[in-house]
Design an enzyme around this catalytic site. Sequence first.
Site, mmCIF file in Angstrom:
data_model
loop_
_atom_site.group_PDB
_atom_site.id
_atom_site.type_symbol
_atom_site.label_atom_id
_atom_site.label_comp_id
_atom_site.label_asym_id
_atom_site.label_seq_id
_atom_site.Cartn_x
_atom_site.Cartn_y
_atom_site.Cartn_z
ATOM 1 N N GLY A 146 23.708 3.046 -33.505
ATOM 2 C CA GLY A 146 23.269 4.058 -32.543
ATOM 3 C C GLY A 146 23.832 3.801 -31.164
ATOM 4 O O GLY A 146 24.085 4.729 -30.384
ATOM 5 N N GLY A 198 0.831 -1.200 0.000
ATOM 6 C CA GLY A 198 0.000 0.000 0.000
ATOM 7 C C GLY A 198 0.862 1.245 0.000
ATOM 8 O O GLY A 198 1.811 1.382 -0.775
ATOM 9 N N GLY A 199 0.562 2.156 0.918
ATOM 10 C CA GLY A 199 1.239 3.454 0.973
ATOM 11 C C GLY A 199 2.736 3.350 1.179
ATOM 12 O O GLY A 199 3.485 4.260 0.815
HETATM 13 C C1 HXC Z 1 -3.220 -1.096 11.829
HETATM 14 C C2 HXC Z 1 -2.130 -3.087 11.569
HETATM 15 C C3 HXC Z 1 -2.009 -2.856 10.165
HETATM 16 C C4 HXC Z 1 -2.554 -1.651 9.647
HETATM 17 C C5 HXC Z 1 -1.105 -4.739 10.636
HETATM 18 N N1 HXC Z 1 -1.563 -4.261 11.788
HETATM 19 N N2 HXC Z 1 -1.379 -3.907 9.614
HETATM 20 N N3 HXC Z 1 -2.735 -2.208 12.382
HETATM 21 N N4 HXC Z 1 -3.133 -0.797 10.515
HETATM 22 N N5 HXC Z 1 -2.456 -1.358 8.341
HETATM 23 C C6 HXC Z 1 -1.432 -4.885 13.096
HETATM 24 C C7 HXC Z 1 -2.316 -6.110 13.260
HETATM 25 O O1 HXC Z 1 -3.588 -5.729 13.677
HETATM 26 C C8 HXC Z 1 -1.553 -6.901 14.339
HETATM 27 O O2 HXC Z 1 -1.832 -6.326 15.579
HETATM 28 C C9 HXC Z 1 -0.131 -6.586 14.022
HETATM 29 O O3 HXC Z 1 -0.133 -5.379 13.255
HETATM 30 C C10 HXC Z 1 0.549 -7.669 13.213
HETATM 31 O O4 HXC Z 1 -0.249 -7.962 12.077
HETATM 32 P P1 HXC Z 1 -0.651 -9.441 11.667
HETATM 33 O O5 HXC Z 1 -1.727 -9.336 10.655
HETATM 34 O O6 HXC Z 1 -0.917 -10.263 12.887
HETATM 35 O O7 HXC Z 1 0.713 -9.930 11.039
HETATM 36 P P2 HXC Z 1 0.954 -10.851 9.785
HETATM 37 O O8 HXC Z 1 0.072 -12.061 9.856
HETATM 38 O O9 HXC Z 1 2.400 -11.067 9.711
HETATM 39 O O10 HXC Z 1 0.487 -10.008 8.515
HETATM 40 C C11 HXC Z 1 1.128 -8.815 8.190
HETATM 41 C C12 HXC Z 1 0.339 -8.074 7.103
HETATM 42 C C13 HXC Z 1 -1.122 -7.912 7.589
HETATM 43 C C14 HXC Z 1 0.390 -8.898 5.819
HETATM 44 C C15 HXC Z 1 1.039 -6.755 6.865
HETATM 45 O O11 HXC Z 1 -1.115 -7.389 8.895
HETATM 46 C C16 HXC Z 1 -1.919 -7.026 6.709
HETATM 47 O O12 HXC Z 1 -2.367 -7.462 5.620
HETATM 48 N N6 HXC Z 1 -2.152 -5.810 7.141
HETATM 49 C C17 HXC Z 1 -2.966 -4.857 6.470
HETATM 50 C C18 HXC Z 1 -2.331 -4.361 5.246
HETATM 51 C C19 HXC Z 1 -3.126 -3.273 4.607
HETATM 52 O O13 HXC Z 1 -4.142 -3.539 3.994
HETATM 53 N N7 HXC Z 1 -2.701 -2.007 4.843
HETATM 54 C C20 HXC Z 1 -3.404 -0.858 4.403
HETATM 55 C C21 HXC Z 1 -2.907 -0.614 3.018
HETATM 56 S S1 HXC Z 1 -3.723 0.739 2.294
HETATM 57 P P3 HXC Z 1 -1.747 -7.146 16.929
HETATM 58 O O14 HXC Z 1 -2.176 -6.198 17.978
HETATM 59 O O15 HXC Z 1 -2.643 -8.304 16.763
HETATM 60 O O16 HXC Z 1 -0.305 -7.551 17.080
HETATM 61 C C22 HXC Z 1 -2.581 1.900 2.287
HETATM 62 C C23 HXC Z 1 -3.052 3.101 1.555
HETATM 63 C C24 HXC Z 1 -2.082 4.225 1.642
HETATM 64 O O17 HXC Z 1 -1.525 1.796 2.778
HETATM 65 C C25 HXC Z 1 -1.956 4.850 0.311
HETATM 66 C C26 HXC Z 1 -1.114 6.088 0.379
HETATM 67 C C27 HXC Z 1 -0.690 6.501 -0.994
#
Ligand code: HXC
Length: 510
Positions: A404, A169-170
């Site tokens: 070239g 993502g970001g």
């Molecule tokens: C808040 C988050 C988070 C997020 C992970 N966590 N991603 N909290 N915001 N984006 C937290 C989880 O809740 C968890 O908390 C801890 O981090 C570890 O995550 P897990 O999922 O348990 O770990 P893992 O299984 O290793 O998976 C990692 C991951 C997954 C693949 C990164 O967490 C994931 O898919 N996260 C979301 C990714 C996402 O969609 N991000 C937003 C993208 S949009 P606890 O408390 O349980 O430890 C974006 C737009 C911006 O970024 C654009 C700007 C241009």
Amino acid sequence: MKDILEKLEERRARARAGGGEARIEAQHKRGKLTARERLELLMDKGSFEEFDMFVEHRSAEFGMEKSRIPGDGVVTGWGTVNGRTVFAFAKDFTVFGGSLSEAHAQKIFKIQDMAMKARAPIIGLFDAGGARIQEGVAALGGYGEVFKRNVIASGVIPQISVIMGPCAGGDVYSPAMTDFVFMVRDTSYMFVTGPDVVKTVTNEVVTAEELGGASVHTTKSGIADGSYENDVECLLQMRRLLDFLPANNEAGVPEWPSHDDVEREEKSLDTLVPDNPNKPYDIKELVLKVVDEGDFFELQEAFAKNIVTGFGRIAGQSVGFVANQPMVLAGVLDIDASRKAARFVRFCNAFGIPIVTFVDVPGFLPGTNQEYGALIAHGAKLLFAYSQATVPLVTVITRKAFGGAYDVMASKHIGGDVNYAWPTAQIAVMGAKDAVEIIFRADIGDAKKIATRTKEHEDRFLSPFVAAERGYIDDVIMPRATRARIAKALAMLRGKRVEMPERKHDNLPL
Ligand code: HXC
């Protein structure tokens, strides 16, 4: 007083504990180090000065007011690498998955601003889940602030991104706008949208590794400049890379003590080029024999292998090397090779790093794939990059310099300062047989005639001397003397100054 001091220590300890023991253990189990462990390895021992370890997020959405962790998922600060100042931020996956909140972003851009004020390199270690979902638009705003600063700093201070876990993502766009991206194999991946979204939108089923693992970005997309086996190896290599880089665009290249004689002759180079012009040889052998102590930091080693790019030193000073690789696709210039070399040449030029170019190129790669993929525009990027370069340019043609591609590869005509050729050089519009079959088309059925004419053409045109007679080549040099001749040329060019006309910016064919 004692109380106050103890309280400080307590607060520090809480911040250092990050997301807690269980999460740290999980991080280690995955073969990853924590953010602070990484910074300790990256920086000289005891040199890291942390900023903002008490910063916490300010969100009260989704019950977030109940979970605040000092540091808020990113460790920022500065330290030294072999005595030179370097700024750094490291995402802490143990705290909210390293996700970016408003406060987390503020910590990063504070350090970006500091790096710009101090005109020192900045390195970001990524291991994070993207935007902090609970913060919504505040996180998006934070990303924007970071991106804008990446762009303002581009060409002013070196910016390096290292992907050491998830980067999605970001998080992907800041690395994409920095000068170099490196990854750790098997534990890191990088993509705009993950496997689940891909499945929903395109029905493709892929794993994170297949979509954006190190193997993808070092061989297919060319997004990453290299990958390493684990965190430790990766960070030690980042220290090595930083040693080649200037602190900023005005500092000049760093100089390290060298015990390698600049006059060193390499007799084996006299026989590097095979007698048969169609036989390959390894251009990296030349690079390794020319640089100080054989120390060459190659970039994008596994991508567009038909061109080699990387840093070495001559007389203790950094030099960027670009070399066609006859071992792969005969060293032809195609889309990927042109993009790879163009980006490297522009980095060197931005930071005042002299460029040495070794040429053995049969031309541009023909075919619909290449033409449909805009070979013209990508080839033009390399031509543009070299033509625009005002840093010292030293070129050595070892064998073919056809068509070239001859012009493009830092020829005299586009700004080469010192252009040498080995006696084996063949500088021409094209190979002899192809040339004869065009200009003597009527004789094509007569093999003997064609052979005679080909031999005549080879004798007259496939040598360095036609170009040398015109002054396009400054001298024909003995291969064994290449290091010494380059070293002398670079020493002479040390004070090079070229003025370009005033303009807002150029219009590079993107
Ligand atoms: C808040 C988050 C988070 C997020 C992970 N966590 N991603 N909290 N915001 N984006 C937290 C989880 O809740 C968890 O908390 C801890 O981090 C570890 O995550 P897990 O999922 O348990 O770990 P893992 O299984 O290793 O998976 C990692 C991951 C997954 C693949 C990164 O967490 C994931 O898919 N996260 C979301 C990714 C996402 O969609 N991000 C937003 C993208 S949009 P606890 O408390 O349980 O430890 C974006 C737009 C911006 O970024 C654009 C700007 C241009």
